[in-house]
Design a protein around this motif. Structure first.
Motif, PDB file in Angstrom:
ATOM      1  N   LYS A 339       0.811  -1.222   0.000  1.00  0.00           N
ATOM      2  CA  LYS A 339       0.000   0.000   0.000  1.00  0.00           C
ATOM      3  C   LYS A 339       0.846   1.276   0.000  1.00  0.00           C
ATOM      4  CE  LYS A 339      -4.149  -1.867   2.138  1.00  0.00           C
ATOM      5  NZ  LYS A 339      -4.951  -1.998   3.333  1.00  0.00           N
ATOM      6  N   THR A 340       2.127   1.146   0.255  1.00  0.00           N
ATOM      7  CA  THR A 340       2.961   2.359   0.332  1.00  0.00           C
ATOM      8  C   THR A 340       4.117   2.331  -0.674  1.00  0.00           C
ATOM      9  OG1 THR A 340       4.196   1.358   2.142  1.00  0.00           O
ATOM     10  CG2 THR A 340       2.382   2.819   2.763  1.00  0.00           C
ATOM     11  N   GLU A 341       5.193   1.636  -0.295  1.00  0.00           N
ATOM     12  CA  GLU A 341       6.407   1.682  -1.119  1.00  0.00           C
ATOM     13  C   GLU A 341       6.172   1.190  -2.548  1.00  0.00           C
ATOM     14  OE1 GLU A 341      10.927   0.160  -0.561  1.00  0.00           O
ATOM     15  OE2 GLU A 341       9.631   0.041   1.204  1.00  0.00           O
ATOM     16  N   PHE A 342       5.464   0.072  -2.653  1.00  0.00           N
ATOM     17  CA  PHE A 342       5.165  -0.494  -3.979  1.00  0.00           C
ATOM     18  C   PHE A 342       4.425   0.554  -4.822  1.00  0.00           C
ATOM     19  CE2 PHE A 342       1.787  -2.881  -6.392  1.00  0.00           C
ATOM     20  CZ  PHE A 342       2.603  -3.429  -7.373  1.00  0.00           C
ATOM     21  N   GLN A 343       3.450   1.210  -4.189  1.00  0.00           N
ATOM     22  CA  GLN A 343       2.680   2.245  -4.893  1.00  0.00           C
ATOM     23  C   GLN A 343       3.603   3.355  -5.395  1.00  0.00           C
ATOM     24  OE1 GLN A 343      -0.848   2.303  -5.286  1.00  0.00           O
ATOM     25  NE2 GLN A 343      -0.628   0.202  -4.586  1.00  0.00           N
ATOM     26  N   THR A 344       4.420   3.853  -4.461  1.00  0.00           N
ATOM     27  CA  THR A 344       5.253   5.004  -4.800  1.00  0.00           C
ATOM     28  C   THR A 344       6.256   4.652  -5.889  1.00  0.00           C
ATOM     29  OG1 THR A 344       5.121   5.466  -2.465  1.00  0.00           O
ATOM     30  CG2 THR A 344       6.595   6.871  -3.716  1.00  0.00           C
ATOM     31  N   ILE A 345       6.885   3.485  -5.749  1.00  0.00           N
ATOM     32  CA  ILE A 345       7.917   3.132  -6.746  1.00  0.00           C
ATOM     33  C   ILE A 345       7.293   3.060  -8.142  1.00  0.00           C
ATOM     34  CG2 ILE A 345       9.545   1.364  -7.533  1.00  0.00           C
ATOM     35  CD1 ILE A 345      10.021   0.635  -4.612  1.00  0.00           C
ATOM     36  N   VAL A 346       6.168   2.346  -8.263  1.00  0.00           N
ATOM     37  CA  VAL A 346       5.587   2.156  -9.602  1.00  0.00           C
ATOM     38  C   VAL A 346       5.083   3.492 -10.159  1.00  0.00           C
ATOM     39  CG1 VAL A 346       3.813   0.963 -10.930  1.00  0.00           C
ATOM     40  CG2 VAL A 346       5.010  -0.260  -9.113  1.00  0.00           C
ATOM     41  N   ARG A 347       4.389   4.234  -9.313  1.00  0.00           N
ATOM     42  CA  ARG A 347       3.821   5.513  -9.783  1.00  0.00           C
ATOM     43  C   ARG A 347       4.881   6.522 -10.183  1.00  0.00           C
ATOM     44  NH1 ARG A 347      -0.768   7.220  -5.536  1.00  0.00           N
ATOM     45  NH2 ARG A 347      -2.352   5.706  -6.109  1.00  0.00           N
ATOM     46  N   GLN A 348       5.991   6.514  -9.447  1.00  0.00           N
ATOM     47  CA  GLN A 348       7.014   7.543  -9.657  1.00  0.00           C
ATOM     48  C   GLN A 348       8.177   7.067 -10.524  1.00  0.00           C
ATOM     49  OE1 GLN A 348       6.606  10.559  -8.706  1.00  0.00           O
ATOM     50  NE2 GLN A 348       4.876  10.335  -7.302  1.00  0.00           N
ATOM     51  N   ARG A 349       8.054   5.882 -11.063  1.00  0.00           N
ATOM     52  CA  ARG A 349       9.189   5.302 -11.777  1.00  0.00           C
ATOM     53  C   ARG A 349       9.594   6.161 -12.986  1.00  0.00           C
ATOM     54  NH1 ARG A 349      12.726   1.538  -9.838  1.00  0.00           N
ATOM     55  NH2 ARG A 349      13.330   0.012 -11.420  1.00  0.00           N
ATOM     56  N   GLY A 350       8.606   6.655 -13.722  1.00  0.00           N
ATOM     57  CA  GLY A 350       8.908   7.479 -14.891  1.00  0.00           C
ATOM     58  C   GLY A 350       9.702   8.710 -14.489  1.00  0.00           C
ATOM     59  N   ALA A 351       9.248   9.367 -13.407  1.00  0.00           N
ATOM     60  CA  ALA A 351       9.938  10.576 -12.939  1.00  0.00           C
ATOM     61  C   ALA A 351      11.341  10.231 -12.451  1.00  0.00           C
ATOM     62  CB  ALA A 351       9.123  11.228 -11.828  1.00  0.00           C
ATOM     63  N   ALA A 352      11.476   9.067 -11.777  1.00  0.00           N
ATOM     64  CA  ALA A 352      12.799   8.665 -11.261  1.00  0.00           C
ATOM     65  C   ALA A 352      13.763   8.435 -12.425  1.00  0.00           C
ATOM     66  CB  ALA A 352      12.664   7.391 -10.429  1.00  0.00           C
TER      67      ALA A 352
END
Ligand code: LMR
Length: 453
Positions: A339-352
């Motif tokens: 619910k947290t890290e997995f969400q953030t990594i996938v959602r923000q991967r393009g920006a990263a």
């Protein structure tokens, strides 16, 4: 003179070696059918044929055919006629191809061969950033990663005028790679020529998002581009052209394209969320230390943006040895991570990736485009779904008409939204939030276009 129209139906031409030629034969057949059925439409049909001439010329060069034009008095012989240099009638050639088609249809590759006509597609490459995806994409396609290892293809590559020379270099490199599936390359800055007769359109190009730029800044530039692309495809692509929009904001660009290309079936206009889907598979695989090929059925709901909802609730881990399936959620055994890290990594991967590379993702994006098209056209494996941005039919309470990413299965070139999945409260809230963002983007896009909706 050759009676092209007697030889079969357009979509039946599937002999791979000859399909370039036959595709055009097919178009002429269509033309003559128009002539037979509705004589008043003959003038329109003639215009349509004339619009295809630049591409006919390219194709005739590719196949070493002589292109002749005749306006004979006979009922069947107006429009361009192709003949073999040795003077043999095309009719004989077509008959031979039809015979080979029958043989091919009996083979186990029946379906993909029958759909050889889909091998035309265009790639839209607009600038340096986009060339990154295009540059990675073309060899993948030419090696059969998109349409299969025995499917010949022709590339129509479009770029803007200042990039014409660089585009020519891509064409030279393609020639130097001697890809056996590549039957023709059209490198052009003319959108009409690029869209002409294409069956697959990969809308990679758009105004690029740069480091620090908001998606909304990019939208203004892109909706205008997509409106123009829509009208080019509407007028010049094959009637059943399948489209995937990659350039951001991908969902909304696709929605605009659908709006301004009403003659393309809405089900044929999609956007890319397979990249997010693959990212989610990758994260689960790393977390569980299992091969990514054993993870399936994650879902990316909604927008290709930071509001997307990567959902692993229904994901499965397949044991490669026994084939036994287990719930990924149970195996991860860490709902908080999901619910947290997995969400953030996938959602923000393009920006990263933009931050690290100073350029948007290219290799993974190109690979995802191949996955998207391959599964759409050749079908998803039994028991597996993938994420695709498609026109909502109201499934899962999502506003009908929104271009929203759903779990889909594909068969015979058609996608269907997977039904009946259990949606918990956490998921519901996130699915609705990303739908709200899409509804807002839609309004903003229309206001950019100054269209009242
Ligand atoms: C990606 O997901 O890698 C890209 O869509 C990022 C972007 O916004 O260009």
């Amino acid at each position: 003179m050759v009676s092209l129209f007697l030889q079969g139906k357009e979509n039946d031409y599937s002999d791979c070696d000859s399909f370039l030629l036959l595709n055009f034969v097919g178009k002429m057949i269509k033309l003559f059918k128009v002539k037979e059925k509705q004589r008043e439409n003959v003038e329109n049909a003639k215009k349509q044929t004339t619009a295809e001439l630049p591409l006919l010329k390219v194709l005739s060069r590719v196949h070493g055919l002589r292109l002749r034009f005749c306006h004979a008095a006979a009922e069947s012989s107006h429009g361009p006629i192709l003949r073999h240099p040795d003077g043999k009638d095309l009719e004989a050639h077509v008959e031979l191809c039809n015979k080979r088609r029958e043989e091919a249809c009996q083979s186990s590759r029946h379906w993909s061969r029958r759909h050889a006509h889909m091998a035309f597609f265009s790639i839209y490459i607009v600038n340096k950033f986009q060339r990154q995806i295009g540059y990675n994409l073309v060899p993948m396609i030419a090696r059969g990663l998109m349409l299969g290892p025995d499917q010949p293809v022709i590339l129509h590559m479009l770029d803007i005028e200042p990039a014409a020379e660089a585009l020519e270099a891509v064409k030279m490199e393609l020639a130097d790679s001697a890809f056996s599936l590549l039957k023709g390359v059209l490198a052009t800055t003319d959108v009409v020529e690029a869209c002409n007769g294409v069956d697959i359109a990969l809308m990679v190009g758009g105004f690029p998002r740069k480091d620090g730029m908001e998606r909304k800044d990019v939208m203004k530039k892109n909706v205008a581009i997509y409106k123009a692309q829509a009208s080019a495809l509407e007028q010049h692509a094959a009637a059943n052209c399948k489209v995937v929009v990659v350039a951001n904001p991908a969902n909304t660009n696709a929605l605009i394209l659908r709006e301004f290309a009403p003659s393309i079936p809405p089900k044929n206009i999609t956007c890319l969320t397979r990249l997010d889907h693959n990212r989610a598979l990758g994260q689960i695989s790393e977390k569980l230390n299992v091969p990514v090929s054993s993870v399936k059925n994650v879902i990316v709901w909604g927008n290709h943006s930071s509001t997307q909802y990567p959902d692993a609730n229904h994901a499965i881990i397949v044991d490669p040895g026994s084939g036994r399936e287990r719930s990924a959620r149970e195996m991860v055994a860490d709902d908080n991570w999901l619910k947290t890290e997995f969400q953030t990594i996938v959602r923000q991967r393009g920006a990263a990736i933009i931050k690290a590379r100073k350029l948007s993702s290219a290799l993974s994006a190109a690979s995802a485009v191949c996955d998207h098209m391959r599964d759409w056209i050749l079908g998803t494996p039994e028991g597996t779904w993938v994420s695709m941005g498609v026109c909502s039919d109201g499934s899962y309470g999502i506003e009908p008409g929104l271009l929203y990413s759903f779990p889909v299965t594909c068969r015979k070139g058609q996608w269907s939204i997977v039904q009946g999945l259990n949606i918990d409260e956490f998921s519901r809230a996130r699915m609705d939030a990303t739908a709200r963002e899409l509804a807002e983007e839609k309004l903003m896009a229309y206001s950019c276009l100054q269209v009242e909706k």
